[in-house]
Design an enzyme around this catalytic site. Structure first.
Site, PDB file in Angstrom:
ATOM      1  N   HIS A 125       0.852  -1.186   0.000  1.00 17.95           N
ATOM      2  CA  HIS A 125       0.000   0.000   0.000  1.00 17.95           C
ATOM      3  C   HIS A 125       0.897   1.249   0.000  1.00 17.95           C
ATOM      4  CE1 HIS A 125      -2.905   2.905   1.640  1.00 17.95           C
ATOM      5  NE2 HIS A 125      -3.846   2.070   1.268  1.00 17.95           N
ATOM      6  N   ASP A 205       3.271  -3.430   8.604  1.00 18.46           N
ATOM      7  CA  ASP A 205       1.967  -2.822   8.344  1.00 18.46           C
ATOM      8  C   ASP A 205       0.927  -3.930   8.552  1.00 18.46           C
ATOM      9  OD1 ASP A 205      -0.413  -2.080   7.180  1.00 18.46           O
ATOM     10  OD2 ASP A 205       0.480  -1.225   5.373  1.00 18.46           O
ATOM     11  N   GLN A 208      -4.135  -5.180   7.123  1.00 17.03           N
ATOM     12  CA  GLN A 208      -5.008  -6.233   6.569  1.00 17.03           C
ATOM     13  C   GLN A 208      -4.850  -7.559   7.299  1.00 17.03           C
ATOM     14  OE1 GLN A 208      -7.341  -5.552   4.534  1.00 17.03           O
ATOM     15  NE2 GLN A 208      -6.707  -3.577   3.704  1.00 17.03           N
ATOM     16  N   LYS A 231     -10.821  -0.875  10.373  1.00 21.53           N
ATOM     17  CA  LYS A 231     -10.957  -2.111   9.589  1.00 21.53           C
ATOM     18  C   LYS A 231     -11.311  -3.289  10.489  1.00 21.53           C
ATOM     19  CE  LYS A 231      -7.388  -0.670   6.288  1.00 21.53           C
ATOM     20  NZ  LYS A 231      -8.068  -0.133   5.131  1.00 21.53           N
ATOM     21  N   CYS A 371      -4.712   1.928  -3.926  1.00 19.96           N
ATOM     22  CA  CYS A 371      -3.490   2.559  -3.377  1.00 19.96           C
ATOM     23  C   CYS A 371      -2.255   1.671  -3.541  1.00 19.96           C
ATOM     24  CB  CYS A 371      -3.661   2.936  -1.901  1.00 19.96           C
ATOM     25  SG  CYS A 371      -4.973   4.101  -1.607  1.00 19.96           S
TER      26      CYS A 371
HETATM   27  N1  C6P Z   1      -6.336   0.227   2.633  1.00 23.04           N
HETATM   28  C1  C6P Z   1      -8.032  -0.379   1.060  1.00 23.04           C
HETATM   29  O1  C6P Z   1      -9.157  -0.232   0.527  1.00 23.04           O
HETATM   30  P1  C6P Z   1      -5.499   3.863   6.779  1.00 23.04           P
HETATM   31  O2  C6P Z   1      -6.148   4.565   5.637  1.00 23.04           O
HETATM   32  O3  C6P Z   1      -4.395   4.666   7.386  1.00 23.04           O
HETATM   33  O4  C6P Z   1      -6.458   3.336   7.783  1.00 23.04           O
HETATM   34  O5  C6P Z   1      -4.846   2.533   6.153  1.00 23.04           O
HETATM   35  C2  C6P Z   1      -3.890   2.609   5.124  1.00 23.04           C
HETATM   36  C3  C6P Z   1      -3.506   1.236   4.685  1.00 23.04           C
HETATM   37  C4  C6P Z   1      -2.210   0.795   4.909  1.00 23.04           C
HETATM   38  N2  C6P Z   1      -1.830  -0.444   4.596  1.00 23.04           N
HETATM   39  C5  C6P Z   1      -2.669  -1.318   4.031  1.00 23.04           C
HETATM   40  C6  C6P Z   1      -2.188  -2.702   3.717  1.00 23.04           C
HETATM   41  C7  C6P Z   1      -3.989  -0.938   3.772  1.00 23.04           C
HETATM   42  O6  C6P Z   1      -4.809  -1.823   3.201  1.00 23.04           O
HETATM   43  C8  C6P Z   1      -4.403   0.368   4.083  1.00 23.04           C
HETATM   44  C9  C6P Z   1      -5.802   0.831   3.757  1.00 23.04           C
HETATM   45  C10 C6P Z   1      -7.696   0.513   2.216  1.00 23.04           C
HETATM   46  O7  C6P Z   1      -7.232  -1.220   0.690  1.00 23.04           O
HETATM   47  C11 C6P Z   1      -7.930   1.965   1.907  1.00 23.04           C
HETATM   48  S1  C6P Z   1      -6.877   2.570   0.647  1.00 23.04           S
END
Ligand code: C6P
Length: 413
Positions: A125, A205, A208, A231, A371
């Site tokens: 991401h 990270d 997920q 999430k 992303c």
């Molecule tokens: N992915 C998706 O639809 P935030 O926005 O800070 O809560 O998370 C960012 C983020 C970072 N790493 C991974 C692996 C992610 O999947 C995400 C968020 C969402 O895939 C929104 S783009």
């Protein structure tokens, strides 16, 4: 699976999934973007505002102490949830993006210099790639990107080879626990072991992974672990950075102001204790309260049951999607190697068209690049469709998706 697990029963706890506005029911399959919230979490936030609202760490009156206790209890609950040794190792942030930026700009930037290496993943991401590009640009360190193979996996051999090649130079390894597009669960524990042998720290990270499986930061052997509450059933705007205590002392504050100080003079200041030092200003108290309720909810189900349910659902989805002609699934073919999501493309049909048609049928999937532009470039595709599951999704949801995908295909080809 425990006989107690019943996705249809769980679904009843989620008001949005039972909203009569969606005539035939909402089939929500965009859980990797954000999960829906159960009534228990909504109630916890409402109860906090109705009965306990005050600023934290500031007042000595009863209400303020109560709010402070709720906020700190949440920190302790998060620590236990991820098997951290100390609640002080939990820093509340607004989400994984902020958490990773803090690792990059409050710790790593102080510890890398020109010529050092930062190892990141091309498939990750943007939130786990751009901060490392920026640190490299600002320090003169070199960014080394690992690539996934055609199955969407990364071999330990490849990583070991990189470590051998770049021994002594790699200072930080930034990986994701699970990919938000390929679904791949990466071998974090083994990577941490290799990184330790090479003298590097590891930032994970966990966006997920943490909503879907039991995570134990100590047994993984990482140094930083980031995740978002939204999430995993909690409200938006609350997230976590877990950091090994020994490293916290070396971290510089991210923001400066009220709540994080020791002593302030006109021209100089000292910082307060950890973790308050890293939480300047009024924090997201109701978010922490909601996160605590979300953890209670998930623990009530059992993370092992969450995982089993998702493996079952993903196995079914992989099988049914695989039967659609012209459809290519991205990432590993085995559900056990994935978190509960499946991304795919259909020959000659744009992912946005598919998502728009599914939306008309009450099915929410995400389409686009999620992303992860470098990953899509590498796969040679402009975008993909992603269906991502959670505890309230059922095989009937997958059946509806498959049925409407077939209809969409007829319409669009
Ligand atoms: N992915 C998706 O639809 P935030 O926005 O800070 O809560 O998370 C960012 C983020 C970072 N790493 C991974 C692996 C992610 O999947 C995400 C968020 C969402 O895939 C929104 S783009």
């Amino acid at each position: 699976m425990s006989n107690m697990f019943d996705a249809n029963k769980i679904k009843k706890d989620f008001p949005i999934l039972n909203d009569p506005k969606f005539n035939e029911g909402l089939v929500y399959l965009d859980n990797a973007a954000t999960s829906q919230k159960p009534q228990q979490v909504i109630n916890a936030v409402s109860d906090y505002y109705s009965h306990h609202n005050a600023n934290v760490h500031r007042g000595i009156y009863e209400l303020s102490e109560r709010a402070t206790n709720m906020y700190e209890d949440s920190r302790a609950k998060v620590a236990k949830f991820i098997s951290a040794k100390h609640p002080e190792e939990i820093i509340f942030t607004k989400g994984v993006t902020e958490s990773i930026n803090r690792v990059a700009f409050c710790w790593v930037i102080q510890h890398v210099k020109a010529g050092d290496m930062i190892m990141a993943m091309e498939s990750d991401h943007h939130s786990n790639l751009i901060p490392w590009q920026q640190v490299a640009e600002r320090t003169g360190a070199k960014l080394e990107v690992l690539q996934v193979d055609e199955k969407g996996e990364i071999s330990l051999e490849q990583i070991k080879q990189k470590f051998d090649e770049l021994a002594g130079k790699i200072k930080i390894v930034a990986i994701s626990h699970a990919s938000n597009v390929l679904g791949t669960i990466f071998p974090v524990k083994e990577i941490c072991k290799l990184a330790k042998e090479a003298g590097a720290v590891v930032s994970v990270d966990g966006a997920q992974a943490i909503p879907h499986m039991k995570v134990n930061v100590e047994s993984l052997g990482c140094d930083f672990y980031s995740f978002s509450g939204h999430k995993m059933l909690a409200p938006t705007g609350i997230g976590v950075l877990w950091e090994r205590k020994e490293l916290l002392q070396e971290m510089i504050p991210y923001e400066y102001g009220g709540g994080m100080i020791g002593e302030v003079k006109t021209h100089t200041s000292t910082w307060g204790e950890i973790p308050q030092r890293f939480e300047a200003g009024t924090p997201n108290i109701e978010g922490a309260v909601g996160l605590s309720a979300a953890i209670d909810y998930l623990e009530g189900i059992g993370m092992e049951n969450v995982r089993k349910h998702e493996i079952e659902l993903t196995t079914y989805a992989l099988e049914k999607l695989g039967e659609i002609e012209g459809l290519t699934i991205l990432g590993p073919q085995e559900a056990e190697k994935r978190s509960g999501l499946v991304s795919f493309i259909i020959k000659k049909i744009h992912p946005h068209d598919i998502a728009a048609i599914l939306s008309q049928k009450g099915i929410a999937v995400r389409s686009g690049q999620h992303c992860t532009m470098p990953l899509h470039d590498r796969l040679g595709i402009s975008a993909s469709v992603r269906a991502s599951f959670y505890i309230y999704n059922t095989k009937e949801d997958v059946d509806k998706l498959i049925h409407e995908l077939k209809e969409a295909k007829k319409l669009l080809s």
